[in-house]
Design an enzyme around this catalytic site. Structure first.
Site, mmCIF file in Angstrom:
data_model
loop_
_atom_site.group_PDB
_atom_site.id
_atom_site.type_symbol
_atom_site.label_atom_id
_atom_site.label_comp_id
_atom_site.label_asym_id
_atom_site.label_seq_id
_atom_site.Cartn_x
_atom_site.Cartn_y
_atom_site.Cartn_z
ATOM 1 N N GLU A 179 1.122 -1.400 0.136
ATOM 2 C CA GLU A 179 -0.155 0.035 0.019
ATOM 3 C C GLU A 179 0.844 1.396 0.025
ATOM 4 O O GLU A 179 0.642 1.965 0.940
ATOM 5 C CB GLU A 179 -0.810 0.094 1.208
ATOM 6 C CG GLU A 179 -2.063 -1.038 0.996
ATOM 7 C CD GLU A 179 -3.235 -0.952 2.221
ATOM 8 O OE1 GLU A 179 -2.881 -0.130 2.840
ATOM 9 O OE2 GLU A 179 -4.294 -1.298 1.860
ATOM 10 N N GLU A 375 -5.630 -8.345 -1.149
ATOM 11 C CA GLU A 375 -6.158 -7.953 -0.036
ATOM 12 C C GLU A 375 -7.542 -7.787 -0.296
ATOM 13 O O GLU A 375 -7.982 -6.912 -1.041
ATOM 14 C CB GLU A 375 -5.533 -6.861 0.872
ATOM 15 C CG GLU A 375 -4.175 -7.292 1.514
ATOM 16 C CD GLU A 375 -3.736 -5.975 2.548
ATOM 17 O OE1 GLU A 375 -4.676 -5.548 3.239
ATOM 18 O OE2 GLU A 375 -2.580 -5.653 2.488
HETATM 19 C C1 BG6 Z 1 -4.411 -2.785 4.545
HETATM 20 C C2 BG6 Z 1 -3.240 -3.164 5.161
HETATM 21 O O1 BG6 Z 1 -4.461 -1.381 4.658
HETATM 22 O O2 BG6 Z 1 -5.581 -3.060 5.320
HETATM 23 C C3 BG6 Z 1 -3.133 -4.204 6.190
HETATM 24 O O3 BG6 Z 1 -2.249 -3.642 4.078
HETATM 25 C C4 BG6 Z 1 -4.199 -4.088 7.078
HETATM 26 O O4 BG6 Z 1 -1.885 -4.355 7.052
HETATM 27 C C5 BG6 Z 1 -5.737 -4.161 6.333
HETATM 28 O O5 BG6 Z 1 -4.421 -4.861 8.114
HETATM 29 C C6 BG6 Z 1 -6.837 -4.149 7.021
HETATM 30 O O6 BG6 Z 1 -6.863 -2.952 7.617
HETATM 31 P P1 BG6 Z 1 -7.286 -2.892 9.288
HETATM 32 O O7 BG6 Z 1 -7.073 -1.551 9.685
HETATM 33 O O8 BG6 Z 1 -8.606 -3.350 9.341
HETATM 34 O O9 BG6 Z 1 -6.396 -3.961 9.779
#
Ligand code: BG6
Length: 478
Positions: A179, A375
């Protein structure tokens, strides 16, 4: 068949959110370790409150994570049972170079990941390795100002040489920075950047970003030289911006906001600073210091594939007053506004499965390179029964809807997609809030926000569901 037979199904984690073992086997301290849970977190991760070490007043969830450092065999076995073809994980820079500026890597750190990758391959799981998932040895922040300083490019290069050579034949898929655009919102957590009073924050951020572009191009160059099989991707937090209304001002605002993210990939994939950004720099008096050869390097070593996270689409308005209501929420650090026609998760994140198809098309139309969704997932408060079992139908629904639209993007729109890894296939610490109770996993981990619990792993209902999805190569989503 909707997906190619080699489509890479799997899950994704980050070292600092699951490994724990923050001081084991020579590992050095990193920025991500010293981000506490609680009300100070947002100030720390955004580089406004100085936190370069632990103190007694805060709790630091990354110290323990889910102790994957000691449980990785058990966890990878479960991923194997689900049929993962790929496991996206990151290496902790400070395990390999504890301070970041040493000449030689830490053998115990190198060995740890070698064992992890071999464990994956035992189950025919290909490792997809994020070289930097937000982490930076804290020594580099203290001593050099982290990515503000050009010298860090060399340290990153050393890291790349060490890992590409050591893991040749074990790893072929790499991502340079997780990211990369998140540096704009959470510069300390994402890149170890802290700003002293009076510093020109915008200037320094974009200088740091330039250093990351150079580092990323160098990584691609080195990876290809070490092993022509290596494929190196860029990665950004995606999610198309919708205009709040059909007012031209809102449409324009959505386009402009989108550009602030696409800027990163325009450079990393097209190999050039886009004109809209050069004009912005000119207007705002931002002067990026470049060395001879930087632009050639960036142009020559562009990303082999484009990977991204997608949790939600975003919404933009030309009316600044629309933004005030939603600011400063820990789980919404990107400061978007709510889309009035879409529902949100318990954590206030917009739910928009069709938005994934929109996003896939937008990115593919812009770059025409293979894509990888690295993701996607639903963070929720799970309620386990006395055995730790969670009936997470809400998670299954969320993923099913997204996978359907991903399938349409591939089958009906012809988007070239290499794979799909859900975020947090095993519960882990939230990056945004530091909570453990914001869970994404197919596997429940008995651990609370303050480190209590047995760390026992239990399959949730979604475990069997995802296993079936993978076994049917995305045909059976029921
Ligand atoms: C992304 C990141 O922003 O989203 C992860 O690459 C992160 O590291 C994921 O955990 C989900 O976000 P959060 O804040 O719910 O953990």
């Amino acid at each position: 068949m909707a997906f190619d037979k080699n489509f890479l199904w799997g899950g994704a984690t980050a070292a600092n959110q699951c490994e724990g073992g923050f001081d084991k086997d020579g590992r050095g301290l990193a920025n991500v370790d010293v981000c506490p849970i609680g009300e100070d977190r947002i100030k720390v991760i955004s580089g406004k409150m100085k936190m370069f070490d632990f103190d007694d007043k805060h709790y630091y969830p990354a110290k323990l994570g889910i102790d994957m450092y000691n449980h990785y065999k058990e966890d990878i076995k479960l991923f194997g049972e689900m049929g993962f073809k790929v496991y996206r994980l990151s290496i902790a820079w400070s395990r390999i170079f504890p301070k970041g500026d040493e000449d030689r890597p830490n053998e115990e750190g190198l060995k740890f990941y070698e064992d992890v990758f071999k464990e994956c391959l035992k189950y025919n799981i290909k490792p997809l390795v994020t070289i930097t998932h937000f982490d930076c040895p804290i020594h580099l922040t203290k001593e050099y100002g982290s990515w503000k300083n050009r010298k860090i490019v060399k340290f990153y290069e050393n890291l790349c040489h060490a890992i590409f050579n050591r893991y040749k034949g074990l790893v072929e898929y790499w991502i340079t920075f997780n990211e990369i655009n998140a540096i704009l919102h959470a510069p300390f957590m994402v890149a170890g950047l802290y700003f002293e009073d009076g510093e020109n924050v915008e200037q320094l951020k974009y200088q740091a970003i330039h250093h990351q572009f150079v580092a990323s191009a160098l990584a691609t160059k080195i990876a290809h030289e070490v092993d022509p099989n290596n494929k190196v991707g860029c990665m950004f937090a995606a999610g198309t911006y919708y205009p709040y209304s059909s007012e031209p001002e809102d449409v324009f605002a959505a386009q402009q906001r989108g550009n602030m993210s696409y800027f990163f990939i325009d450079v990393q994939s097209r190999g050039k600073y886009p004109n809209y950004m050069l004009k912005k720099f000119e207007r705002e008096n931002i002067n990026i210091i470049m060395e001879d050869g930087d632009l050639e390097l960036i142009e020559k070593y562009t990303a082999d594939f484009i990977s991204f996270s997608y949790y939600r689409s975003r919404c933009a308005s030309g009316d600044p007053s629309k933004y005030e209501k939603d600011q400063d929420s820990v789980s919404n650090i990107a400061l978007d506004i709510k889309n009035p026609v879409l529902k949100q998760t318990e954590f206030g994140w917009t739910i928009d499965p069709l938005g994934l198809r929109v996003t896939l098309n937008d990115i593919y139309n812009r770059y025409q390179k293979p894509l990888f969704i690295v993701e996607n997932g639903l963070g929720a408060y799970d309620k386990p029964d006395e055995n730790g079992y969670v009936e997470d139908d809400y998670r299954i629904d969320y993923l099913r809807d997204h996978i359907k639209h991903m399938r349409d993007a591939v089958v009906l729109d012809g988007v070239e997609l290499w794979g799909y890894t859900t975020w947090g296939p095993i519960d882990l610490v939230s990056a945004g809030s530091g909570e453990m109770s914001k869970r994404y996993g197919f596997i429940y981990v008995d651990r609370d926000d303050f480190g209590k619990g047995t760390l026992k792993r239990t399959k949730k209902k979604s475990f069997e569901w995802y296993k079936k999805v993978i076994a049917s190569n995305g045909e059976d989503l029921d």
